[in-house]
Enzyme design. Sequence first.
Site, PDB file in Angstrom:
ATOM      1  N   ASP A  73       0.733  -1.256   0.080  1.00  0.00           N
ATOM      2  CA  ASP A  73       0.097   0.297  -0.356  1.00  0.00           C
ATOM      3  C   ASP A  73       0.511   1.466  -0.222  1.00  0.00           C
ATOM      4  OD1 ASP A  73      -2.655  -1.394   0.199  1.00  0.00           O
ATOM      5  OD2 ASP A  73      -1.453  -1.752   2.459  1.00  0.00           O
ATOM      6  N   VAL A  94       3.293  13.908  -3.647  1.00  0.00           N
ATOM      7  CA  VAL A  94       2.886  15.220  -2.642  1.00  0.00           C
ATOM      8  C   VAL A  94       1.212  15.863  -2.839  1.00  0.00           C
ATOM      9  CG1 VAL A  94       4.947  16.718  -3.139  1.00  0.00           C
ATOM     10  CG2 VAL A  94       2.865  16.799  -5.214  1.00  0.00           C
ATOM     11  N   GLN A 125       1.690  -6.306  -3.694  1.00  0.00           N
ATOM     12  CA  GLN A 125       2.350  -6.585  -1.567  1.00  0.00           C
ATOM     13  C   GLN A 125       3.748  -5.412  -2.004  1.00  0.00           C
ATOM     14  OE1 GLN A 125       1.449  -9.495  -3.733  1.00  0.00           O
ATOM     15  NE2 GLN A 125      -0.778  -8.871  -3.103  1.00  0.00           N
ATOM     16  N   LYS A 145       1.985   1.703  -4.633  1.00  0.00           N
ATOM     17  CA  LYS A 145       3.028   1.601  -6.378  1.00  0.00           C
ATOM     18  C   LYS A 145       2.088   2.153  -7.571  1.00  0.00           C
ATOM     19  CE  LYS A 145       2.716  -2.046  -4.602  1.00  0.00           C
ATOM     20  NZ  LYS A 145       2.669  -1.903  -3.139  1.00  0.00           N
ATOM     21  N   ASP A 202       2.802  14.743   1.595  1.00  0.00           N
ATOM     22  CA  ASP A 202       1.888  15.664   1.834  1.00  0.00           C
ATOM     23  C   ASP A 202       0.783  15.419   3.289  1.00  0.00           C
ATOM     24  OD1 ASP A 202       1.237  13.961   0.282  1.00  0.00           O
ATOM     25  OD2 ASP A 202      -1.078  14.267   0.137  1.00  0.00           O
ATOM     26  N   GLY A 219      -4.250  -4.819  -4.499  1.00  0.00           N
ATOM     27  CA  GLY A 219      -5.570  -3.375  -5.352  1.00  0.00           C
ATOM     28  C   GLY A 219      -5.259  -2.194  -5.633  1.00  0.00           C
ATOM     29  N   HIS A 220      -5.579  -1.180  -6.451  1.00  0.00           N
ATOM     30  CA  HIS A 220      -5.670   0.349  -6.088  1.00  0.00           C
ATOM     31  C   HIS A 220      -6.325   0.684  -6.867  1.00  0.00           C
ATOM     32  CE1 HIS A 220      -2.919  -1.219  -9.487  1.00  0.00           C
ATOM     33  NE2 HIS A 220      -2.852  -0.538 -10.066  1.00  0.00           N
TER      34      HIS A 220
HETATM   35  P1  IMP Z   1      -2.780 -13.029   2.312  1.00  0.00           P
HETATM   36  O1  IMP Z   1      -1.803 -12.718   1.198  1.00  0.00           O
HETATM   37  O2  IMP Z   1      -4.581 -12.287   1.837  1.00  0.00           O
HETATM   38  O3  IMP Z   1      -2.583 -14.593   2.536  1.00  0.00           O
HETATM   39  O4  IMP Z   1      -2.502 -12.197   3.782  1.00  0.00           O
HETATM   40  C1  IMP Z   1      -1.645 -12.133   4.210  1.00  0.00           C
HETATM   41  C2  IMP Z   1      -0.402 -10.997   4.584  1.00  0.00           C
HETATM   42  O5  IMP Z   1      -0.899  -9.835   3.826  1.00  0.00           O
HETATM   43  C3  IMP Z   1      -1.875 -10.283   5.515  1.00  0.00           C
HETATM   44  O6  IMP Z   1      -0.615  -9.390   6.672  1.00  0.00           O
HETATM   45  C4  IMP Z   1      -2.270  -9.294   4.495  1.00  0.00           C
HETATM   46  O7  IMP Z   1      -3.010  -7.830   5.307  1.00  0.00           O
HETATM   47  C5  IMP Z   1      -1.421  -8.886   3.344  1.00  0.00           C
HETATM   48  N1  IMP Z   1      -1.618  -8.400   2.248  1.00  0.00           N
HETATM   49  C6  IMP Z   1      -1.942  -8.919   1.440  1.00  0.00           C
HETATM   50  N2  IMP Z   1      -2.051  -8.710   0.141  1.00  0.00           N
HETATM   51  C7  IMP Z   1      -1.607  -7.016   0.615  1.00  0.00           C
HETATM   52  C8  IMP Z   1      -1.579  -5.858  -0.083  1.00  0.00           C
HETATM   53  O8  IMP Z   1      -1.934  -6.007  -1.082  1.00  0.00           O
HETATM   54  N3  IMP Z   1      -1.031  -4.685   1.109  1.00  0.00           N
HETATM   55  C9  IMP Z   1      -0.556  -4.748   2.270  1.00  0.00           C
HETATM   56  N4  IMP Z   1      -1.207  -5.814   3.014  1.00  0.00           N
HETATM   57  C10 IMP Z   1      -0.879  -6.879   1.407  1.00  0.00           C
END
Ligand code: IMP
Length: 439
Positions: free
Chosen positions: A13, A414, A223, A16, A332, A40-41
């Site tokens: 998050d 920013v 991730q 990216k 920001d 997701g974004h």
């Molecule tokens: P999983 O990928 O659903 O198996 O989750 C494993 C860990 O990765 C958990 O702590 C999720 O919150 C974290 N996680 C998975 N995908 C994301 C992402 O896109 N952003 C932030 N954390 C993620």
Amino acid sequence: MPGIVIVGAQWGDEGKGKLVDLLAERSDVVVRFQGGNNAGHTIVHGDVKYAFHLVPSGILYPGTTCVIGNGVVVDPEVLLGELAQLATQGVDSSGLRISPNAHVIMPYHKFLDVAGEARLGKNQIGTTKRGIGPCYGDKVLRLGIRIQDLLDEKILKKKIVAAMEPKMRSLRPWERDPSLDLQQMTETYLAFGHKLERHIADTTALVWDALDGGGHVLFEGAQAALLDIDHGTYPFVTSSNPVSGSAAVGSGAGPKDLDEIWGVVKAYSTRVGSGPFPTELDGQIATDLRKKGGEQGTTTGRDRRIGWLDLISLKYAARLCTLDQVCLTKLDVLSGQETIKVATKYRTQDDAILERYPYHQTVLHHATPEYDELPGWEEDISGCRELSDLPKAAQDYVAYVEEGIGVPIGMIGVGPGNDENIWTRAGRESAAGKLANLS
Ligand code: IMP
């Protein structure tokens, strides 16, 4: 310099998507190489919002081929839903290509993800419950269903039986669920296969051809490094390798094809789900930053945990990913803080001082950070487009972070808008800067 990799350097998050979007328009190929619809974004073009989970956002640009690489796990129902949604928004997705070797998330993977978390109780990982871990688990157990299997009824059925057999005990609570009926599952997934067939292609060869022809290939990570199954805070990680090296494995490119590697770093830290987070904050600062930064998960809507920047883990991530450039996002959001803390060392339970990320999980769980405290700034910086436009304290913060990580900061976010960025000299001179069509 044709191969540019973009990865997260914290716990995901980091934003990216914005950098990927800036580079995608003039890339020949954008390839996702790991993860699934746990990522997701949202991309905003003008007044229109597009939500992406599996499809690379490069699909918005007609000349860009988008690839879901072999390293990705695909939930076909989600993918088809995403494509249908994009179609209603007038997006032509005919340029999407899916690797026949990508693994498929099946209904039982989603049930098992839920069951696994329930079994762990207070030790749960906090997964997105999208079936990611069980799907990668089957891949490694060699019980996975691959995209190519969706095109052959006999093989699909045989593989579903083999994959379900060892899971039946855990799946007992759902044994009457129609989605687990062998005939129905086979038919549903064959139908998915037929619908996706026009997108299935030799994506490895496609990436090679683009690279060998001198084209630009953008490797889009999901991730982030600290959630890496090998190098992250195991078991509180995702089930794939979000580090940059994985861009090669998850697409079929070779390691030498990865010419320039960008790590995206938020100006503070966030984490979703469980696991160690030494610089975590609670109280008013966390509440303020969460609100100002809109820190709720794109995929699950969960509140993100908030903390100060952590140089110990960032140096670790920078080395793991051999970062060439850092994109520092959401600067920001820090405006208005009287002072800003940055962790530079960890103090262990027995009072040792660590400057390096500890390899032992227990040490990390009990580490308390030692902070440097920097002056904050009050000004709204969203209109700044040059480093020199920033208030002195913000410039100093950027310089401090750059020196602390030991990697040039090429771009600074920013504001949420596509154009709300500062490209530094290092950034402008990089391959990404040249690709970004900077005016
Ligand atoms: P999983 O990928 O659903 O198996 O989750 C494993 C860990 O990765 C958990 O702590 C999720 O919150 C974290 N996680 C998975 N995908 C994301 C992402 O896109 N952003 C932030 N954390 C993620």
